[in-house]
Design a protein around this motif. Structure first.
Motif, PDB file in Angstrom:
ATOM      1  N   ALA A 134      36.291  34.530  38.857  1.00 19.55           N
ATOM      2  CA  ALA A 134      37.246  35.506  39.401  1.00 19.55           C
ATOM      3  C   ALA A 134      36.521  36.756  39.882  1.00 19.55           C
ATOM      4  CB  ALA A 134      38.297  35.856  38.357  1.00 19.55           C
ATOM      5  N   TRP A 135      35.520  37.213  39.117  1.00 22.15           N
ATOM      6  CA  TRP A 135      34.768  38.396  39.529  1.00 22.15           C
ATOM      7  C   TRP A 135      33.937  38.117  40.774  1.00 22.15           C
ATOM      8  CZ3 TRP A 135      35.413  43.321  38.556  1.00 22.15           C
ATOM      9  CH2 TRP A 135      36.196  43.671  37.461  1.00 22.15           C
TER      10      TRP A 135
ATOM     11  N   THR B 229      43.315  35.971  37.564  1.00 21.81           N
ATOM     12  CA  THR B 229      42.585  36.067  36.305  1.00 21.81           C
ATOM     13  C   THR B 229      42.326  37.511  35.881  1.00 21.81           C
ATOM     14  OG1 THR B 229      41.499  33.974  36.834  1.00 21.81           O
ATOM     15  CG2 THR B 229      40.487  35.316  35.123  1.00 21.81           C
ATOM     16  N   ILE B 230      42.011  38.361  36.844  1.00 17.66           N
ATOM     17  CA  ILE B 230      41.681  39.761  36.559  1.00 17.66           C
ATOM     18  C   ILE B 230      42.959  40.590  36.605  1.00 17.66           C
ATOM     19  CG2 ILE B 230      40.359  41.763  37.376  1.00 17.66           C
ATOM     20  CD1 ILE B 230      38.413  39.718  38.675  1.00 17.66           C
ATOM     21  N   ASP B 231      43.088  41.542  35.687  1.00 15.43           N
ATOM     22  CA  ASP B 231      44.253  42.436  35.696  1.00 15.43           C
ATOM     23  C   ASP B 231      44.362  43.127  37.044  1.00 15.43           C
ATOM     24  OD1 ASP B 231      44.782  41.784  33.071  1.00 15.43           O
ATOM     25  OD2 ASP B 231      43.809  43.579  32.249  1.00 15.43           O
TER      26      ASP B 231
ATOM     27  N   LYS C  58      36.641  33.761  34.214  1.00 14.46           N
ATOM     28  CA  LYS C  58      36.507  35.205  34.451  1.00 14.46           C
ATOM     29  C   LYS C  58      35.347  35.477  35.402  1.00 14.46           C
ATOM     30  CE  LYS C  58      38.982  38.196  31.882  1.00 14.46           C
ATOM     31  NZ  LYS C  58      39.759  39.282  32.422  1.00 14.46           N
TER      32      LYS C  58
ATOM     33  N   VAL D 251      37.161  29.984  29.514  1.00 15.78           N
ATOM     34  CA  VAL D 251      37.767  31.276  29.845  1.00 15.78           C
ATOM     35  C   VAL D 251      36.710  32.203  30.431  1.00 15.78           C
ATOM     36  CG1 VAL D 251      38.827  33.351  28.870  1.00 15.78           C
ATOM     37  CG2 VAL D 251      39.661  31.095  28.203  1.00 15.78           C
ATOM     38  N   GLY D 252      35.529  32.212  29.829  1.00 13.99           N
ATOM     39  CA  GLY D 252      34.433  33.039  30.344  1.00 13.99           C
ATOM     40  C   GLY D 252      34.004  32.616  31.735  1.00 13.99           C
TER      41      GLY D 252
ATOM     42  N   ASP E 294      36.208  45.124  31.382  1.00 17.49           N
ATOM     43  CA  ASP E 294      36.968  43.870  31.439  1.00 17.49           C
ATOM     44  C   ASP E 294      36.423  42.817  30.492  1.00 17.49           C
ATOM     45  OD1 ASP E 294      39.154  42.395  32.638  1.00 17.49           O
ATOM     46  OD2 ASP E 294      37.598  41.139  33.564  1.00 17.49           O
ATOM     47  N   ARG E 295      35.355  43.131  29.775  1.00 15.95           N
ATOM     48  CA  ARG E 295      34.806  42.166  28.822  1.00 15.95           C
ATOM     49  C   ARG E 295      35.782  41.980  27.671  1.00 15.95           C
ATOM     50  NH1 ARG E 295      28.458  43.842  28.621  1.00 15.95           N
ATOM     51  NH2 ARG E 295      27.991  43.017  30.662  1.00 15.95           N
ATOM     52  N   PRO E 296      35.922  40.749  27.217  1.00 14.64           N
ATOM     53  CA  PRO E 296      36.848  40.510  26.097  1.00 14.64           C
ATOM     54  C   PRO E 296      36.362  41.187  24.816  1.00 14.64           C
ATOM     55  CG  PRO E 296      35.619  38.510  26.632  1.00 14.64           C
ATOM     56  CD  PRO E 296      35.245  39.544  27.655  1.00 14.64           C
TER      57      PRO E 296
ATOM     58  N   LYS F  71      34.301  47.067  35.613  1.00 11.08           N
ATOM     59  CA  LYS F  71      33.858  45.695  35.345  1.00 11.08           C
ATOM     60  C   LYS F  71      33.451  45.546  33.890  1.00 11.08           C
ATOM     61  CE  LYS F  71      31.964  41.620  35.447  1.00 11.08           C
ATOM     62  NZ  LYS F  71      32.288  41.047  34.148  1.00 11.08           N
TER      63      LYS F  71
END
Length: 126
Positions: free
Chosen positions: A18-19, A68-70, A15, A11-12, A120-122, A117
């Protein structure tokens, strides 16, 4: 337990990818903005074709990143990158001015993009 770590790691990684794709989309957006400026209202064929290519590339990369990103965060970051990049590079490629006041407000946009940014960290539920 090991399986959970693998899932968290993947998942990381997704992410992070995606960034990176979102940053690429932002770079394509800057290219699009500068190309449109160079096309002078789409009256120069070469600049117009380059602008169309950058437009398609930025939309494709943005759509991939938004898997992946909102959408609210991703779109705001993408627009911020495009706005700041075009404002900074406009004077380099065209006869434009950039005042110190504009630089300050561009710095505010950059700070906002960085904070988006970081937001957006979990979060950990532990």
């Amino acid at each position: 337990m090991t399986q959970r770590r693998d899932t968290d790691s993947s998942v990381g990684t997704a992410k992070a990818r995606a960034w990176l794709v979102l940053l690429l989309a932002g770079a394509f957006e800057v290219g699009y903005a500068l190309s449109v400026g160079g096309s002078e209202g789409f009256t120069h064929l070469t600049w117009s074709l380059v602008g169309a290519a950058f437009f398609l590339l930025t939309l494709f990369a943005l759509s991939v990143a938004l898997r992946t990103i909102d959408i609210g965060i991703g779109y705001a970051v993408w627009a911020g990158i495009g706005a700041v990049g075009a404002a900074i590079l406009g004077p380099v490629f065209f006869d434009e001015n950039l005042s110190s006041t504009q630089v300050i407000w561009l710095a505010v946009i950059i700070a906002g993009v960085v904070w988006l940014k970081l937001s957006d960290r979990p979060t950990s539920d532990a």
